[in-house]
Write a protein that holds these residues in place. Structure first.
Motif, PDB file in Angstrom:
ATOM      1  N   ILE A 195      28.183 -21.488 -43.180  1.00 12.42           N
ATOM      2  CA  ILE A 195      29.258 -21.803 -43.958  1.00 12.42           C
ATOM      3  C   ILE A 195      30.251 -22.503 -43.013  1.00 12.42           C
ATOM      4  O   ILE A 195      30.664 -21.982 -42.048  1.00 12.42           O
ATOM      5  N   LEU A 196      30.962 -23.725 -43.589  1.00 10.37           N
ATOM      6  CA  LEU A 196      31.762 -24.579 -42.769  1.00 10.37           C
ATOM      7  C   LEU A 196      33.188 -24.114 -43.103  1.00 10.37           C
ATOM      8  O   LEU A 196      34.062 -25.144 -43.098  1.00 10.37           O
ATOM      9  N   GLY A 197      33.419 -22.800 -43.578  1.00 11.20           N
ATOM     10  CA  GLY A 197      34.739 -22.608 -43.936  1.00 11.20           C
ATOM     11  C   GLY A 197      35.492 -22.422 -45.120  1.00 11.20           C
ATOM     12  O   GLY A 197      34.937 -23.084 -46.066  1.00 11.20           O
ATOM     13  N   ASP A 198      36.677 -21.968 -45.236  1.00  9.43           N
ATOM     14  CA  ASP A 198      37.769 -21.904 -46.424  1.00  9.43           C
ATOM     15  C   ASP A 198      36.758 -21.001 -47.546  1.00  9.43           C
ATOM     16  O   ASP A 198      36.361 -21.363 -48.711  1.00  9.43           O
ATOM     17  N   CYS A 222      31.790 -21.231 -39.654  1.00  5.40           N
ATOM     18  CA  CYS A 222      32.826 -21.909 -39.077  1.00  5.40           C
ATOM     19  C   CYS A 222      34.162 -21.623 -39.582  1.00  5.40           C
ATOM     20  O   CYS A 222      34.385 -21.891 -40.895  1.00  5.40           O
ATOM     21  N   TRP A 223      35.145 -21.054 -38.906  1.00  2.00           N
ATOM     22  CA  TRP A 223      36.598 -20.581 -39.712  1.00  2.00           C
ATOM     23  C   TRP A 223      37.018 -21.916 -40.227  1.00  2.00           C
ATOM     24  O   TRP A 223      37.462 -22.935 -39.475  1.00  2.00           O
ATOM     25  N   GLY A 224      37.591 -21.608 -41.290  1.00  2.00           N
ATOM     26  CA  GLY A 224      38.458 -22.704 -42.059  1.00  2.00           C
ATOM     27  C   GLY A 224      39.864 -22.112 -41.796  1.00  2.00           C
ATOM     28  O   GLY A 224      40.219 -20.945 -41.513  1.00  2.00           O
ATOM     29  N   ASN A 225      41.130 -23.108 -42.225  1.00  2.00           N
ATOM     30  CA  ASN A 225      42.231 -22.671 -42.172  1.00  2.00           C
ATOM     31  C   ASN A 225      42.597 -21.568 -42.843  1.00  2.00           C
ATOM     32  O   ASN A 225      43.486 -20.874 -42.842  1.00  2.00           O
ATOM     33  N   HIS A 226      41.983 -21.685 -44.138  1.00  4.21           N
ATOM     34  CA  HIS A 226      42.281 -20.591 -45.460  1.00  4.21           C
ATOM     35  C   HIS A 226      41.827 -19.150 -44.770  1.00  4.21           C
ATOM     36  O   HIS A 226      42.180 -18.062 -45.132  1.00  4.21           O
ATOM     37  N   ASP A 227      40.591 -19.269 -44.127  1.00  3.37           N
ATOM     38  CA  ASP A 227      40.043 -17.855 -43.357  1.00  3.37           C
ATOM     39  C   ASP A 227      40.965 -17.400 -42.295  1.00  3.37           C
ATOM     40  O   ASP A 227      41.016 -16.132 -42.370  1.00  3.37           O
ATOM     41  N   ILE A 228      41.419 -18.083 -41.538  1.00  2.29           N
ATOM     42  CA  ILE A 228      42.075 -17.874 -40.371  1.00  2.29           C
ATOM     43  C   ILE A 228      43.402 -17.144 -40.758  1.00  2.29           C
ATOM     44  O   ILE A 228      43.726 -16.212 -39.980  1.00  2.29           O
ATOM     45  N   GLY A 401      31.202 -15.861 -37.042  1.00  6.14           N
ATOM     46  CA  GLY A 401      32.208 -16.941 -36.931  1.00  6.14           C
ATOM     47  C   GLY A 401      32.652 -17.574 -35.601  1.00  6.14           C
ATOM     48  O   GLY A 401      32.698 -16.792 -34.632  1.00  6.14           O
ATOM     49  N   LYS A 402      32.991 -18.793 -35.612  1.00  2.79           N
ATOM     50  CA  LYS A 402      33.565 -19.572 -34.557  1.00  2.79           C
ATOM     51  C   LYS A 402      34.443 -20.628 -34.743  1.00  2.79           C
ATOM     52  O   LYS A 402      34.277 -20.869 -36.200  1.00  2.79           O
ATOM     53  N   LEU A 403      35.107 -21.228 -33.981  1.00  7.31           N
ATOM     54  CA  LEU A 403      36.019 -22.420 -34.577  1.00  7.31           C
ATOM     55  C   LEU A 403      34.943 -23.878 -34.759  1.00  7.31           C
ATOM     56  O   LEU A 403      35.131 -24.491 -35.455  1.00  7.31           O
ATOM     57  N   TYR A 404      33.908 -23.727 -34.046  1.00  5.75           N
ATOM     58  CA  TYR A 404      33.000 -24.579 -34.235  1.00  5.75           C
ATOM     59  C   TYR A 404      31.497 -24.200 -33.972  1.00  5.75           C
ATOM     60  O   TYR A 404      31.382 -23.090 -33.456  1.00  5.75           O
ATOM     61  N   CYS A 405      30.443 -24.860 -34.404  1.00  8.34           N
ATOM     62  CA  CYS A 405      29.094 -24.438 -34.233  1.00  8.34           C
ATOM     63  C   CYS A 405      28.379 -25.616 -33.573  1.00  8.34           C
ATOM     64  O   CYS A 405      28.369 -26.633 -34.198  1.00  8.34           O
ATOM     65  N   ILE A 406      27.340 -25.411 -32.900  1.00  8.44           N
ATOM     66  CA  ILE A 406      26.344 -26.187 -32.422  1.00  8.44           C
ATOM     67  C   ILE A 406      24.993 -25.805 -32.845  1.00  8.44           C
ATOM     68  O   ILE A 406      24.476 -24.677 -32.280  1.00  8.44           O
ATOM     69  N   TYR A 407      24.355 -26.371 -33.561  1.00  9.82           N
ATOM     70  CA  TYR A 407      23.051 -25.841 -34.341  1.00  9.82           C
ATOM     71  C   TYR A 407      22.082 -27.230 -34.317  1.00  9.82           C
ATOM     72  O   TYR A 407      22.416 -27.890 -35.181  1.00  9.82           O
ATOM     73  N   ASN A 408      20.874 -26.822 -33.887  1.00  6.23           N
ATOM     74  CA  ASN A 408      19.951 -28.043 -33.944  1.00  6.23           C
ATOM     75  C   ASN A 408      20.582 -29.278 -34.066  1.00  6.23           C
ATOM     76  O   ASN A 408      20.268 -30.229 -35.060  1.00  6.23           O
ATOM     77  N   ASN A 409      21.141 -29.757 -32.928  1.00  9.93           N
ATOM     78  CA  ASN A 409      21.369 -31.113 -32.707  1.00  9.93           C
ATOM     79  C   ASN A 409      22.681 -31.528 -33.726  1.00  9.93           C
ATOM     80  O   ASN A 409      22.824 -32.971 -34.057  1.00  9.93           O
ATOM     81  N   ASN A 410      23.438 -30.595 -34.402  1.00 13.27           N
ATOM     82  CA  ASN A 410      24.455 -30.845 -35.231  1.00 13.27           C
ATOM     83  C   ASN A 410      25.703 -30.086 -34.671  1.00 13.27           C
ATOM     84  O   ASN A 410      25.741 -29.081 -34.291  1.00 13.27           O
ATOM     85  N   LEU A 411      27.039 -30.680 -34.990  1.00 18.00           N
ATOM     86  CA  LEU A 411      28.049 -30.462 -34.533  1.00 18.00           C
ATOM     87  C   LEU A 411      28.762 -30.074 -35.809  1.00 18.00           C
ATOM     88  O   LEU A 411      29.035 -30.682 -36.646  1.00 18.00           O
ATOM     89  N   LEU A 412      29.210 -28.673 -35.938  1.00 10.90           N
ATOM     90  CA  LEU A 412      29.547 -28.279 -37.170  1.00 10.90           C
ATOM     91  C   LEU A 412      31.332 -27.609 -36.709  1.00 10.90           C
ATOM     92  O   LEU A 412      31.364 -27.142 -35.912  1.00 10.90           O
ATOM     93  N   TYR A 413      32.068 -28.205 -37.809  1.00  6.38           N
ATOM     94  CA  TYR A 413      33.471 -27.643 -37.696  1.00  6.38           C
ATOM     95  C   TYR A 413      34.039 -27.628 -39.098  1.00  6.38           C
ATOM     96  O   TYR A 413      33.839 -28.707 -39.921  1.00  6.38           O
ATOM     97  N   HIS A 414      35.171 -27.170 -39.182  1.00  4.97           N
ATOM     98  CA  HIS A 414      36.042 -27.285 -40.423  1.00  4.97           C
ATOM     99  C   HIS A 414      37.392 -28.149 -39.917  1.00  4.97           C
ATOM    100  O   HIS A 414      37.732 -28.029 -38.732  1.00  4.97           O
ATOM    101  N   GLY A 415      38.066 -28.880 -40.701  1.00  2.89           N
ATOM    102  CA  GLY A 415      39.209 -29.825 -40.489  1.00  2.89           C
ATOM    103  C   GLY A 415      38.824 -30.997 -39.602  1.00  2.89           C
ATOM    104  O   GLY A 415      38.043 -31.827 -40.125  1.00  2.89           O
ATOM    105  N   CYS A 416      39.385 -31.122 -38.482  1.00  2.13           N
ATOM    106  CA  CYS A 416      39.308 -32.290 -37.693  1.00  2.13           C
ATOM    107  C   CYS A 416      39.356 -32.220 -36.334  1.00  2.13           C
ATOM    108  O   CYS A 416      39.933 -31.092 -35.800  1.00  2.13           O
TER     109      CYS A 416
END
Length: 650
Positions: A195-198, A222-228, A401-416
């Motif tokens: 889940i990439l947030g919000d 990954c936390w989104g701004n609406h989750d935070i 949850g985290k602010l970003y996630c590294i999983y199987n050669n992919n960088l996941l985050y919400h926002g920018c």
């Protein structure tokens, strides 16, 4: 052999006390590494749309339908396949309809059970028997295992399986068994959910989404701004609490708080009625007003909406004034108002206010709460911080949850990723530390956790305060715009003041050199992917979710109904299985009833992002690499046993 290495092998020997035990585990782990890679499912920006989210979870963004096609190919018609898929998504509801028209239910049960068993076999084939066994429903675990596992020692397999199925029907357990098989298929077609947030805000059912995620078998968030901002509210941040209340009021969702979390709205309603009873509050009409809501209910919600909005502007002004290091003074707007003339001065220009009625604002001290406002917020703070269900949901966000996630050669985050105009990492002041890139994310996450767990009250308060900064700061990785123009959208007619300029990151998404730099910052190679939520992709305007030649994937396409008029779709999801990566465009979800009765589905066009050069196996994943490390350690243990450095415990 060094002492530290020897001590580690001695601890490992406690788990595998003999050569046989260590050898068996090596064989087992090597076998697992050669299984096909499990399917990952990426979803983002759900925004409280529970029914649509639930449907996507059930269908695995087309993964269930794909399994049906693989098993039955041309042996079933498309209509039969659609009916079978709908049954898997909604077994109870679909069987209730079938009972109304089917003349011979026993025959239907038998045919359906065999079909579901075949799909279960296919879905479970990429897992070890042990992993499948752990996912089996408790009541039927033994029987299902018998049906989906080959029995080479049984001479007449057909008679063996027939006898099991006939008995299930004979003892009138067919429907329960079908439900169990359908839920098992839903679970096995997706190995891991991202889940990439919000999860929160706008839609009516975020608490139901969180309930569903509480029991999901494998996920990260990954936390989104609406989750935070909800996390901040749960931790007791007054500006966060006011913001959560305002957004719920704005979208007509105060019942999320009242019914979903048991948070009493009477203090706010009483205050709003007393202070704004003669105010039409016309600027505070609800978005997506419910036609079934009574006029007096709408009027009360509008008054509550205005009351909490003014409180929010006061509280955020207090916070930004207390923390000049946040560099948010430009969002302190109440002291920029000429209350007698009804105008506000912004960026050297005066604008007339659409609403001049501010009975709770003292122009000489505009950010001070009145005694009544203070009482309301103290009661709201107690309600939020003492809500057991909200605590459980926020605990899930903290644990998974985290602010970003590294999983199987992919960088996941919400926002920018906060960048400067020239593509450099933006340096941000976090309580005296100038940080950028990965260090910024890591430091901000530490403070979020401090808001909940720090023993020192000063550090705990810093955590609460920085959470609101993360919600709305131009330098925040979860927001990514130069301002949050909430006040302007309510009170100023001129659209020029409503514009929120995006961080340069969004203009640099197709710059391969900069995106490679982002990947390197997080320790990833240049062939990795960035998977990004937060900003809806305007498919209706021809925008593509695939950026930088497939290196960057923007998968928010408008799950929220509030966005779908602009985006033209109902969101993107991403599937990463053993054959590669595919983006799935979703169609708007109508209703569960329509999905069941008319067998409608919402997964639409697919975009191939990455075609794997060979079928991927567990050995190609993070788990596979960790298994390889354990295998190497066990081989060292075998050497130690065979050389006499460590004795077997026989």
């Amino acid at each position: 052999m060094e002492n530290l290495e020897l001590r580690y092998l001695q601890r490992l020997a406690e788990l595998y006390p003999t050569i046989a035990a260590a050898s068996t585990e090596i064989i087992n782990l090597e076998a697992i590494r050669n299984l096909p890679k499990g399917t990952e499912h990426f979803i983002t920006d759900i925004h409280g749309e529970y029914e649509a989210f639930s449907h996507v979870l059930k269908n695995g963004s087309g993964s269930v339908k794909k399994k049906i096609d693989e098993v039955f190919d041309h042996t079933l018609s498309e209509a039969d396949k659609s009916a079978l898929a709908t049954l898997i998504y909604y077994p109870n509801e679909k069987m209730a309809l079938i009972r109304q028209t089917e003349e011979n239910m026993d025959d239907w049960y038998k045919i359906t059970l065999y079909r579901l068993i075949q799909i279960c076999k296919k879905a479970s084939s990429k897992y070890t028997r042990s992993k499948v066994r752990k996912q089996l429903p408790k009541d039927y675990a033994y029987v299902i295992e018998e049906l989906i596992t080959e029995k080479p020692d049984v001479l007449d397999k057909e008679a063996y399986y027939n006898s099991i199925v006939d008995t299930i029907i004979d003892i009138q357990r067919a429907e329960d068994f079908i439900v169990a098989l359908c839920h098992l298929i839903q679970q096995m077609v997706v190995d891991h959910l991202h889940i990439l947030g919000d999860i929160y805000d706008r839609g009516p059912g975020p608490e139901r989404i969180m309930d569903r995620l509480m029991s999901y078998h494998s996920l990260d968030i990954c936390w989104g701004n609406h989750d935070i901002v909800w996390m901040g509210a749960s931790a007791g941040s007054l500006p966060c609490i006011a913001t959560v209340l305002r957004i719920c009021a704005r979208y007509g969702n105060l019942d999320i708080l009242e019914d979903g979390y048991g948070i009493n709205m009477i203090p706010l309603a009483t205050f709003a009625t007393r202070v704004y009873g003669d105010d039409p509050c016309s600027l505070f009409r609800l978005k997506g007003e419910n036609s079934t809501r009574l006029p007096n209910e709408n009027e009360l919600n509008m008054r509550m909406h205005k009351a909490i909005s003014i409180i929010q502007f006061k509280l955020e002004g207090q916070l930004f004034g207390e923390h000049p290091e946040f560099h948010m003074e430009d969002r302190m707007l109440l002291d920029k108002i000429d209350y007698e003339r009804g105008v506000i001065r912004l960026d050297g220009k005066e604008y007339a206010l659409l609403d001049h009625n501010f009975p709770t604002i003292d122009p000489s001290d505009p950010y001070r709460l009145t005694a009544d406002e203070t009482e309301v917020m103290e009661r709201m703070q107690r309600a939020f911080t003492q809500c057991e269900k909200l605590y459980q949901h926020m605990n899930l966000l903290l644990n998974k949850g985290k602010l970003y996630c590294i999983y199987n050669n992919n960088l996941l985050y919400h926002g920018c990723m906060p960048l400067t105009e020239d593509g450099e990492f933006m340096k941000v002041d976090v309580f005296g530390k100038k940080l950028c890139g990965r260090e910024l994310y890591d430091e901000l996450e530490k403070y979020v956790r401090k808001a909940f767990f720090a023993v020192n009250e000063e550090e705990r308060k810093k955590g609460r305060d920085i959470i609101y900064w993360i919600w709305c700061s131009p330098q925040s990785p979860l927001f990514g715009k130069d301002k949050m123009a909430t006040f302007e959208r309510y009170f100023i007619a001129e659209k020029e003041t409503h514009v929120e300029h995006k961080n340069p990151y969004y203009q640099l998404l197709n710059n391969e050199e900069i995106m490679n730099r982002v990947l390197r910052e997080f320790g990833l190679p240049e062939d990795a992917h960035i998977v990004n939520g937060h900003v809806p992709v305007l498919q209706s305007s021809g925008e593509s979710p695939v950026k930088c030649s497939g290196k960057v994937l923007i998968i928010d396409g408008g799950f929220s109904k509030a966005y779908q008029g602009k985006t033209g779709i109902a969101g993107y999801t991403l599937i990463y299985n053993s054959y590669g990566m595919q983006l799935v465009a979703l169609k708007p979800f109508t209703s569960t009833e329509d999905a069941v009765r008319n067998e409608t589905d919402i997964h639409g066009d697919r975009i191939l992002v990455m075609n794997a050069p060979h079928r991927l196996h567990v050995s190609d994943t993070d788990i596979g690499r960790r298994l390889k490390e354990r295998i190497d350690e066990l081989k060292e243990l075998l050497k130690a046993y065979r050389s006499g450095v460590i004795n077997e415990m026989v």
